[in-house]
Design a protein around this motif. Structure first.
Motif, PDB file in Angstrom:
ATOM      1  N   ALA A 206      -6.748 -16.255  -3.206  1.00  0.00           N
ATOM      2  CA  ALA A 206      -5.387 -16.781  -3.104  1.00  0.00           C
ATOM      3  C   ALA A 206      -4.396 -15.873  -3.807  1.00  0.00           C
ATOM      4  N   SER A 207      -4.807 -15.435  -4.934  1.00  0.00           N
ATOM      5  CA  SER A 207      -3.935 -14.535  -5.682  1.00  0.00           C
ATOM      6  C   SER A 207      -3.681 -13.251  -4.914  1.00  0.00           C
ATOM      7  N   HIS A 208      -4.758 -12.730  -4.405  1.00  0.00           N
ATOM      8  CA  HIS A 208      -4.633 -11.481  -3.664  1.00  0.00           C
ATOM      9  C   HIS A 208      -3.821 -11.700  -2.394  1.00  0.00           C
ATOM     10  N   LEU A 209      -4.044 -12.801  -1.802  1.00  0.00           N
ATOM     11  CA  LEU A 209      -3.318 -13.118  -0.576  1.00  0.00           C
ATOM     12  C   LEU A 209      -1.832 -13.250  -0.852  1.00  0.00           C
ATOM     13  N   GLN A 210      -1.535 -13.809  -1.944  1.00  0.00           N
ATOM     14  CA  GLN A 210      -0.126 -13.946  -2.302  1.00  0.00           C
ATOM     15  C   GLN A 210       0.531 -12.580  -2.422  1.00  0.00           C
ATOM     16  N   LYS A 211      -0.132 -11.752  -3.097  1.00  0.00           N
ATOM     17  CA  LYS A 211       0.419 -10.412  -3.273  1.00  0.00           C
ATOM     18  C   LYS A 211       0.446  -9.664  -1.935  1.00  0.00           C
ATOM     19  N   TYR A 212      -0.584  -9.876  -1.212  1.00  0.00           N
ATOM     20  CA  TYR A 212      -0.665  -9.210   0.088  1.00  0.00           C
ATOM     21  C   TYR A 212       0.493  -9.624   0.984  1.00  0.00           C
ATOM     22  N   ARG A 213       0.730 -10.894   1.030  1.00  0.00           N
ATOM     23  CA  ARG A 213       1.838 -11.378   1.849  1.00  0.00           C
ATOM     24  C   ARG A 213       3.167 -10.849   1.344  1.00  0.00           C
ATOM     25  N   SER A 214       3.254 -10.816   0.082  1.00  0.00           N
ATOM     26  CA  SER A 214       4.483 -10.284  -0.499  1.00  0.00           C
ATOM     27  C   SER A 214       4.712  -8.841  -0.046  1.00  0.00           C
ATOM     28  N   HIS A 215       3.640  -8.097  -0.071  1.00  0.00           N
ATOM     29  CA  HIS A 215       3.751  -6.710   0.369  1.00  0.00           C
ATOM     30  C   HIS A 215       4.083  -6.622   1.847  1.00  0.00           C
ATOM     31  N   GLN A 216       3.444  -7.486   2.593  1.00  0.00           N
ATOM     32  CA  GLN A 216       3.704  -7.477   4.027  1.00  0.00           C
ATOM     33  C   GLN A 216       5.169  -7.764   4.316  1.00  0.00           C
ATOM     34  N   LYS A 217       5.652  -8.702   3.604  1.00  0.00           N
ATOM     35  CA  LYS A 217       7.046  -9.064   3.778  1.00  0.00           C
ATOM     36  C   LYS A 217       7.946  -7.877   3.472  1.00  0.00           C
ATOM     37  N   HIS A 218       7.633  -7.282   2.388  1.00  0.00           N
ATOM     38  CA  HIS A 218       8.405  -6.117   1.991  1.00  0.00           C
ATOM     39  C   HIS A 218       8.310  -5.021   3.044  1.00  0.00           C
TER      40      HIS A 218
END
Length: 410
Positions: A206-218
């Motif tokens: 979940a943590s990684h996914l959160q960051k991953y999504r954040s990056h994707q968004k960016h």
DNA sequence: TCCGCAATAT
DNA sequence: GATATTGCGG
């Protein structure tokens, strides 16, 4: 290599992270996660492994005796893992470790092959390849800690944070799982399920996914911005072509200097973004410039290979070099490198020693050809704006050698 | 219970 | 500062 710290705690508090306990108990029960095995990690071709990653019998009935595990981790040539290794591809993988970090352990980059932490956790480290599985729930409540909401410690709790080092390989597995599930279904539990890595918890995912999504968004935001610039560029190019009046000499190559997207230094966006979207270098060696990456004439950058979730930094890296041949100077960004094209080979060599806004340059014949081809595709666009006279001349000479018409199509 | 975001820790 | 973990509300 593998390090496991089987701090033989058997009494656990119930209010600890249930999932981490599950991970731990999984190990204890013999379903030792294949991905947690550093020896495997060193030789596994994860592409192959991915197919059968859920097979739990890779290392059946592994004892959790600390000594056995220690030996298991250090020897690196034990029977079972040898068998497994031989069944795996020998393809070299750069970094594919899972590193469990205790919050107090300071071992990263220590260069030690094996150290024993103050808690008796064995940590095996091999350069950047290390795996430390540390599901420790220390017995002596004094040292075990469970952070409270205030980040303080509760002495009666024994859980210790296990920090997962998301290595490129691990991340790749993660990305694979996410893509396989699709955007909608990519939730931690399912990702974890797909990854089949028992030593990870849902929280880790979940943590990684959160960051991953954040990056994707960016990333999407950036791509949208780039697309916007691309449109403007096309418009500009069209206008220049239609209104330029037709004739062109060398000076015409130097037309406009503004209106195009700034070339952002690669390290700005791709600076150690850890492993985000990193498809791993073994898939895309730096020195190879795949033909399929040849770009369309008008896009600022060639479309990324479809199989990549995100382009490899080297991909942008290379194409940034390409663009340099007709990239405008950008205020605030160090001058572009200048090149001199070898008249015989067409290979450019670094001409100046000024600040390099990108990474090291290793231009190839292909890169020059691609740049020239790019120029040829839209000769009315500014060509060597990122270059200064000597290199410009060299490029132009090369262009002339190749019969580039001085008068572009109107 | 799970998920995702925000706060917090390293 | 980047990245991982934890807390907490939905």
């Amino acid at each position: 290599m593998l390090a496991v710290s089987p701090s033989r705690n058997t009494t656990t508090t119930k209010d600890e992270s249930q999932e981490q306990m599950e991970s731990y108990s999984t190990i204890v029960n013999g379903e030792f996660p294949d991905f947690c095995d550093g020896d495997l990690l060193e030789s596994i071709d994860f592409d192959d492994l991915f197919v059968s990653i859920n097979e739990k019998d890779v290392l059946p009935n592994l004892e959790m005796d600390p000594e056995i595990l220690a030996e298991f981790s250090v020897s690196g040539s034990g029977g079972e893992e040898s068998d497994v290794n031989t069944s795996m591809s020998n393809e070299k993988v750069e970094d594919h470790s899972i590193r469990w970090k205790d919050e107090e352990d300071k071992f990263s980059g220590s260069g030690l092959d094996s150290i024993l932490s103050s808690r008796g956790e064995e940590i095996v480290s091999k350069k950047d390849e290390s795996v430390v599985v540390n599901p420790v729930l220390s017995e002596d409540g004094e040292k075990g800690r469970k952070p409270t909401t205030q980040g303080k410690n509760n002495n009666n709790q024994r859980k210790r944070k296990m920090k997962v080092d998301w290595t490129p390989e691990l991340h790749r597995r993660f990305v694979q799982a996410v893509e396989q599930l699709g955007v909608d279904k990519a939730v931690p539990s399912r990702i974890l399920e797909l990854m089949g890595i028992d030593c990870l918890t849902r929280h880790n995912i979940a943590s990684h996914l959160q960051k991953y999504r954040s990056h994707q968004k960016h990333l999407l935001a950036r791509q949208a911005e780039a697309a916007s610039w691309s449109q403007r560029r096309q418009m500009y190019g069209t206008a220049a072509a239609s209104g330029g009046g037709g004739k062109t000499d060398i000076s015409a190559w130097h037309a406009p200097t503004m209106g195009f997207p700034p070339i952002i230094p690669m390290h700005h966006h791709f600076r150690p973004l850890h492993v985000w979207g990193h498809p791993s270098m073994d898939q895309f060696p730096m020195h190879i410039w795949p033909k399929h990456l040849v770009h369309s004439p008008y896009s600022p950058l060639p479309p990324p290979p479809p199989t990549w979730h995100q382009p490899d930094p080297s991909y942008w890296h290379h194409h940034a070099h390409q663009r340099r041949f007709h990239a405008p100077p950008v205020p605030g960004i160090p001058p572009h490198a200048m090149f001199k094209v070898d008249p015989g080979t067409g290979v450019p060599t670094r001409h100046n020693s000024g600040p390099e806004p990108f990474l090291d340059l290793h231009p190839t014949k292909e890169s020059v050809d691609a740049a020239i081809a790019d120029v040829l595709s839209k000769p009315w666009l500014p060509l060597p704006l990122g270059l200064k006279p000597p290199a410009t001349d060299s490029v132009l000479v090369e262009l002339q050698k190749q019969g580039v018409p001085k008068i572009p199509p109107t």
